[in-house]
Design an enzyme around this catalytic site. Structure first.
Site, short mmCIF file in Angstrom:
data_model
loop_
_atom_site.label_atom_id
_atom_site.label_comp_id
_atom_site.label_asym_id
_atom_site.label_seq_id
_atom_site.Cartn_x
_atom_site.Cartn_y
_atom_site.Cartn_z
N CYS A 85 -7.52 -0.62 1.43
CA CYS A 85 -6.52 -1.25 2.31
C CYS A 85 -7.13 -1.42 3.69
O CYS A 85 -7.64 -0.47 4.27
CB CYS A 85 -5.28 -0.35 2.38
N CYS A 116 -8.82 -4.63 -9.75
CA CYS A 116 -8.37 -3.59 -10.67
C CYS A 116 -7.88 -2.42 -9.82
O CYS A 116 -8.69 -1.72 -9.21
CB CYS A 116 -9.56 -3.20 -11.55
N CYS A 154 0.86 -1.19 0.00
CA CYS A 154 0.00 0.00 0.00
C CYS A 154 0.90 1.24 0.00
O CYS A 154 1.78 1.38 0.86
CB CYS A 154 -0.87 -0.02 1.25
N CYS A 180 0.39 3.20 3.51
CA CYS A 180 0.79 2.71 4.84
C CYS A 180 1.82 1.59 4.81
O CYS A 180 2.31 1.19 5.84
CB CYS A 180 -0.43 2.26 5.63
N CYS A 229 -5.21 0.84 6.55
CA CYS A 229 -5.30 2.31 6.64
C CYS A 229 -6.58 2.86 6.03
O CYS A 229 -6.81 4.07 6.11
CB CYS A 229 -4.08 2.98 6.01
FE FE Z 1 -2.78 1.08 3.55
#
Ligand code: FE
Length: 132
Positions: free
Chosen positions: A96, A119, A47, A50, A99
């Site tokens: 995510c 996607c 990510c 984060c 976060c």
């Molecule tokens: Fe994240």
């Protein structure tokens, strides 16, 4: 519940304007413009907000859409899916789990073994090469 929580102002300090727009404002990068749609190096994709490890290159496939596409997340605790009614469509948004940042959408027209197509916007990811 997300573990990694920042205020909008803290996110603005941490992210670029473009990253903020997609990750925190559920924007979408233009297809075929991101750095990872055609990226084939082995490794994992974190990510960009984060650092949570989200997707493996082993589940990446060429969807032809212009966005990096994966048939599964590293495990089901990495991402959260929820119904998204924006832009006159019914889609499933993917965020995510650590976060809460927006990543992209998941569709059910992916390849085996899952039939899913995550996607994901390139700008939401950071590739980390596997150590040999
Ligand atoms: Fe994240």
């Amino acid at each position: 519940m997300t573990k990694f929580k920042l205020t909008d102002n803290q996110w603005k300090e941490k992210l670029t304007t473009e990253e903020f727009e997609v990750l925190r404002n559920s924007g979408t990068e233009r297809p075929f413009t991101g750095k990872y749609f055609d990226h084939k190096d082995p490794g994992i994709y974190l990510c960009a907000a984060c650092g949570n490890d989200l997707f493996s290159s082993e589940s990446k496939f060429d969807s032809g859409t212009g966005w990096p596409s994966f048939f599964q997340a590293i495990n089901e605790n990495k991402v959260v899916s929820k119904t998204d009614f924006s832009h006159g469509m019914i889609r499933t948004e993917v965020s995510c789990k650590n976060c809460g940042s927006h990543l992209g959408h998941v569709f059910d027209d992916g390849p085996v073994p899952t039939g899913l197509r995550y996607c994901i916007n390139s700008i939401c990811l950071k590739h980390k090469a596997l150590k040999k």
